[in-house]
Design an enzyme around this catalytic site. Structure first.
Site, PDB file in Angstrom:
ATOM      1  N   CYS A 182      42.756  38.841  22.593  1.00  0.00           N
ATOM      2  CA  CYS A 182      43.035  39.995  21.724  1.00  0.00           C
ATOM      3  C   CYS A 182      41.697  40.399  21.115  1.00  0.00           C
ATOM      4  O   CYS A 182      40.933  39.534  20.667  1.00  0.00           O
ATOM      5  CB  CYS A 182      44.023  39.595  20.618  1.00  0.00           C
ATOM      6  SG  CYS A 182      44.207  40.832  19.322  1.00  0.00           S
ATOM      7  N   THR A 183      41.418  41.692  21.098  1.00  0.00           N
ATOM      8  CA  THR A 183      40.095  42.136  20.635  1.00  0.00           C
ATOM      9  C   THR A 183      39.887  41.928  19.133  1.00  0.00           C
ATOM     10  O   THR A 183      38.752  41.989  18.657  1.00  0.00           O
ATOM     11  CB  THR A 183      39.861  43.623  20.983  1.00  0.00           C
ATOM     12  OG1 THR A 183      40.994  44.381  20.533  1.00  0.00           O
ATOM     13  CG2 THR A 183      39.676  43.811  22.476  1.00  0.00           C
ATOM     14  N   HIS A 184      40.969  41.700  18.399  1.00  0.00           N
ATOM     15  CA  HIS A 184      40.803  41.376  16.977  1.00  0.00           C
ATOM     16  C   HIS A 184      40.177  39.980  16.791  1.00  0.00           C
ATOM     17  O   HIS A 184      39.520  39.724  15.782  1.00  0.00           O
ATOM     18  CB  HIS A 184      42.156  41.365  16.253  1.00  0.00           C
ATOM     19  CG  HIS A 184      42.672  42.710  15.856  1.00  0.00           C
ATOM     20  ND1 HIS A 184      43.211  43.603  16.759  1.00  0.00           N
ATOM     21  CD2 HIS A 184      42.737  43.324  14.631  1.00  0.00           C
ATOM     22  CE1 HIS A 184      43.601  44.696  16.109  1.00  0.00           C
ATOM     23  NE2 HIS A 184      43.321  44.549  14.827  1.00  0.00           N
ATOM     24  N   ASP A 228      42.177  51.077  20.315  1.00  0.00           N
ATOM     25  CA  ASP A 228      42.862  49.845  19.950  1.00  0.00           C
ATOM     26  C   ASP A 228      43.921  50.218  18.916  1.00  0.00           C
ATOM     27  O   ASP A 228      43.991  51.368  18.478  1.00  0.00           O
ATOM     28  CB  ASP A 228      41.847  48.840  19.356  1.00  0.00           C
ATOM     29  CG  ASP A 228      42.502  47.534  18.921  1.00  0.00           C
ATOM     30  OD1 ASP A 228      43.344  47.010  19.674  1.00  0.00           O
ATOM     31  OD2 ASP A 228      42.192  47.034  17.817  1.00  0.00           O
ATOM     32  N   SER A 229      44.703  49.221  18.489  1.00  0.00           N
ATOM     33  CA  SER A 229      45.665  49.489  17.419  1.00  0.00           C
ATOM     34  C   SER A 229      44.948  49.595  16.065  1.00  0.00           C
ATOM     35  O   SER A 229      45.459  50.230  15.151  1.00  0.00           O
ATOM     36  CB  SER A 229      46.694  48.357  17.369  1.00  0.00           C
ATOM     37  OG  SER A 229      46.042  47.129  17.119  1.00  0.00           O
ATOM     38  N   CYS A 242      41.924  46.987  23.907  1.00  0.00           N
ATOM     39  CA  CYS A 242      43.140  46.351  23.432  1.00  0.00           C
ATOM     40  C   CYS A 242      43.753  45.582  24.597  1.00  0.00           C
ATOM     41  O   CYS A 242      44.081  46.183  25.634  1.00  0.00           O
ATOM     42  CB  CYS A 242      44.087  47.444  22.936  1.00  0.00           C
ATOM     43  SG  CYS A 242      45.761  46.900  22.614  1.00  0.00           S
ATOM     44  N   ASN A 243      43.881  44.284  24.427  1.00  0.00           N
ATOM     45  CA  ASN A 243      44.442  43.460  25.511  1.00  0.00           C
ATOM     46  C   ASN A 243      45.911  43.762  25.753  1.00  0.00           C
ATOM     47  O   ASN A 243      46.385  43.727  26.883  1.00  0.00           O
ATOM     48  CB  ASN A 243      44.310  41.979  25.165  1.00  0.00           C
ATOM     49  CG  ASN A 243      42.896  41.486  25.291  1.00  0.00           C
ATOM     50  OD1 ASN A 243      42.487  41.019  26.344  1.00  0.00           O
ATOM     51  ND2 ASN A 243      42.129  41.596  24.231  1.00  0.00           N
ATOM     52  N   THR A 244      46.645  44.045  24.661  1.00  0.00           N
ATOM     53  CA  THR A 244      48.081  44.289  24.797  1.00  0.00           C
ATOM     54  C   THR A 244      48.310  45.527  25.679  1.00  0.00           C
ATOM     55  O   THR A 244      49.146  45.502  26.585  1.00  0.00           O
ATOM     56  CB  THR A 244      48.724  44.468  23.399  1.00  0.00           C
ATOM     57  OG1 THR A 244      48.283  43.386  22.561  1.00  0.00           O
ATOM     58  CG2 THR A 244      50.222  44.454  23.481  1.00  0.00           C
ATOM     59  N   TYR A 275      50.386  46.186  17.735  1.00  0.00           N
ATOM     60  CA  TYR A 275      50.943  46.449  19.056  1.00  0.00           C
ATOM     61  C   TYR A 275      51.606  45.191  19.642  1.00  0.00           C
ATOM     62  O   TYR A 275      52.502  45.275  20.459  1.00  0.00           O
ATOM     63  CB  TYR A 275      49.828  46.875  20.020  1.00  0.00           C
ATOM     64  CG  TYR A 275      49.504  48.345  20.048  1.00  0.00           C
ATOM     65  CD1 TYR A 275      49.921  49.214  19.042  1.00  0.00           C
ATOM     66  CD2 TYR A 275      48.763  48.878  21.104  1.00  0.00           C
ATOM     67  CE1 TYR A 275      49.606  50.570  19.097  1.00  0.00           C
ATOM     68  CE2 TYR A 275      48.451  50.229  21.176  1.00  0.00           C
ATOM     69  CZ  TYR A 275      48.873  51.074  20.169  1.00  0.00           C
ATOM     70  OH  TYR A 275      48.561  52.412  20.233  1.00  0.00           O
ATOM     71  N   GLY A 276      51.091  44.041  19.240  1.00  0.00           N
ATOM     72  CA  GLY A 276      51.452  42.785  19.920  1.00  0.00           C
ATOM     73  C   GLY A 276      52.876  42.315  19.761  1.00  0.00           C
ATOM     74  O   GLY A 276      53.284  41.348  20.390  1.00  0.00           O
ATOM     75  N   GLU A 290      43.461  42.332   9.866  1.00  0.00           N
ATOM     76  CA  GLU A 290      43.503  43.699   9.312  1.00  0.00           C
ATOM     77  C   GLU A 290      43.440  43.663   7.782  1.00  0.00           C
ATOM     78  O   GLU A 290      42.929  44.576   7.157  1.00  0.00           O
ATOM     79  CB  GLU A 290      44.754  44.448   9.790  1.00  0.00           C
ATOM     80  CG  GLU A 290      44.707  44.855  11.264  1.00  0.00           C
ATOM     81  CD  GLU A 290      43.795  46.051  11.563  1.00  0.00           C
ATOM     82  OE1 GLU A 290      43.551  46.861  10.654  1.00  0.00           O
ATOM     83  OE2 GLU A 290      43.309  46.157  12.710  1.00  0.00           O
TER      84      GLU A 290
HETATM   85  N1  DGL Z   1      43.627  44.215  19.420  1.00  0.00           N
HETATM   86  C1  DGL Z   1      44.746  44.450  20.265  1.00  0.00           C
HETATM   87  C2  DGL Z   1      44.805  43.496  21.425  1.00  0.00           C
HETATM   88  O1  DGL Z   1      43.757  43.166  21.928  1.00  0.00           O
HETATM   89  C3  DGL Z   1      46.061  44.767  19.588  1.00  0.00           C
HETATM   90  C4  DGL Z   1      46.542  43.774  18.589  1.00  0.00           C
HETATM   91  C5  DGL Z   1      47.817  44.216  17.897  1.00  0.00           C
HETATM   92  O2  DGL Z   1      47.869  45.336  17.399  1.00  0.00           O
HETATM   93  O3  DGL Z   1      48.775  43.423  17.885  1.00  0.00           O
HETATM   94  O4  DGL Z   1      45.827  43.115  21.902  1.00  0.00           O
END
Ligand code: DGL
Length: 291
Positions: free
Chosen positions: A201-203, A29-30, A92-94, A61-62, A169
Site C-alpha cells: 500500500c503506498t501509504h 491515490d485515495s 494506489c495498490n488497491t 479504498y482498502g 492519514e
Molecule cells: N494507498 C492506497 C493503496 O496503496 C489506498 C489505501 C486506502 O485508501 O485504503 O492501496
C-alpha cells in the site's frame, strides 16, 4: 515549487496535441499514500510535470468492493484524460489490484500499476516474501499471483492491515498505538520467517521508521513506488514521451477538503502545496443523500 497558479485547462490540451512530451503525468491515490510515488517521480524523473489527485472524499479504498473501486478509478481516469495527461500511474495498490486489468484498454493513455513492478523487485531479492496491504489488496491475491507467475519457487504470505491507512492519514505515525498495531500485523509474517517484505500500500512507506524498528535487519523492504517509476521512465523513453523542458509546478487536486490535504502533506513534501477541489457527480449524490 508546489504551488499551482497556472491555468492548466487551456495549456495542457495544446501540449497534448502539439508537444505531447510536455504533457503531465497523472498520478492518483485515495489520499497521502500517493505522495510516496510522487517523491520517486521527483527523484527519478525531475523534468516531468505532474498532476496529483487524492480521492480523499472516498478514503479509505482498502475496505471497498471491486465495483466501487472500478467506478472511482474510471471517474478519475476520465478527469485525468480531460486534463491532457500523457500517462497515468495508479499510485494506489488497491486500484492497481482491483481495477487496472479492467480499465487498461478502456483509455487511450498508458496506465501503469504497482503490483507487477513490486512483484518483479521482490523475486529478485527474496524467496520468502511477506506483503502488508489493505484488506482489499490482500484479499485479491494480486501480489501472490503476480509473484507466482514470475517465480514458482517463491513463497508469499499476505496480511491485510485495515488500521494503517486511517492512522497514517491522521498523522499518528509515532503513536504507541500505531506501533502496537504494526507489531500485531507483522507477527504472522515474522513467524513464517520472511526474508523480504513488500509495502503493498503506498501509504505504508510513511511508516518506514516504525516498521524498520520492528523488523530484524536482514529483512529487505520493497517499495513498489521505486519500481513503478523506473518502469514509467522506460515507458516514456520507448514512446518518445520524456519531457526535456523545465517542468510545470505540480498540480494537486482532491475530492475532499483541500486544506486538510495541504496540511497533512506538509510533512511528506516539506512545504504546503496549493490544492484544488474536484467533485465527481456521484460524490455530490452521496453527499446529497446524507443530507
Ligand atoms: N494507498 C492506497 C493503496 O496503496 C489506498 C489505501 C486506502 O485508501 O485504503 O492501496
Amino acid at each position: 515549487m508546489f504551488s499551482s497558479s497556472i491555468n492548466f485547462e487551456g495549456n495542457l490540451s495544446s501540449f497534448n496535441t502539439q508537444e505531447p512530451q510536455r504533457a503531465p503525468i497523472g498520478i492518483f491515490d485515495s489520499g497521502v499514500g500517493g505522495l510516496t510515488v510522487l517523491r520517486q517521480l521527483y527523484q527519478q524523473l525531475p523534468h516531468e510535470s505532474i498532476i496529483y489527485f487524492g480521492d480523499t472524499a472516498r478514503l479509505p479504498y482498502g475496505i471497498r468492493s471491486q465495483a466501487e473501486i472500478l467506478q472511482y478509478v474510471r471517474e478519475i481516469l476520465e478527469w485525468m484524460q480531460k486534463q491532457g495527461v500523457k500517462m497515468v500511474i495508479m499510485a494506489c495498490n488497491t486500484s492497481s489490484a482491483l481495477a487496472l486489468e479492467a480499465v487498461r484498454t478502456e483509455y487511450n493513455i498508458p496506465i501503469l500499476g504497482l503490483i507487477l513492478p513490486g512483484a518483479k523487485a521482490a523475486v529478485r531479492l527474496g524467496k520468502r516474501v511477506g506483503v502488508i496491504a489493505t484488506p482489499a489488496t490482500a484479499k485479491s491475491n494480486a501480489y501472490k499471483q503476480a509473484i507466482m507467475e514470475i517465480a514458482t519457487d517463491v513463497e508469499v504470505w499476505q496480511v491485510g492491515c485495515p488500521e494503517f491507512v486511517p492512522l497514517i492519514e491522521q498523522n499518528r505515525i509515532h503513536d504507541p498505538y500505531t506501533i502496537q498495531v504494526a507489531s500485531s500485523y507483522l507477527e504472522p509474517l515474522l513467524e513464517k520467517e520472511i526474508d523480504t517484505l513488500i509495502y503493498g500500500c503506498t501509504h505504508y512507506p510513511h511508516l518506514a521508521p516504525v516498521l524498520r524498528s520492528l523488523l530484524p535487519e536482514h529483512i529487505q523492504l520493497i517499495d513498489p513506488a521505486v519500481h513503478v517509476v523506473a518502469a514509467c521512465a522506460q515507458e516514456l523513453d520507448l514512446l518518445g514521451l520524456k519531457n526535456t523542458h523545465p517542468p510545470l509546478p505540480t498540480r494537486f487536486a482532491v475530492s475532499g477538503c483541500s486544506q486538510q490535504f495541504a496540511q497533512s502533506s506538509l510533512q511528506w513534501l516539506g512545504c504546503t502545496p496549493t490544492v484544488e477541489t474536484v467533485s465527481f457527480t456521484n460524490i455530490e449524490i452521496s453527499h446529497a443523500k446524507k443530507d
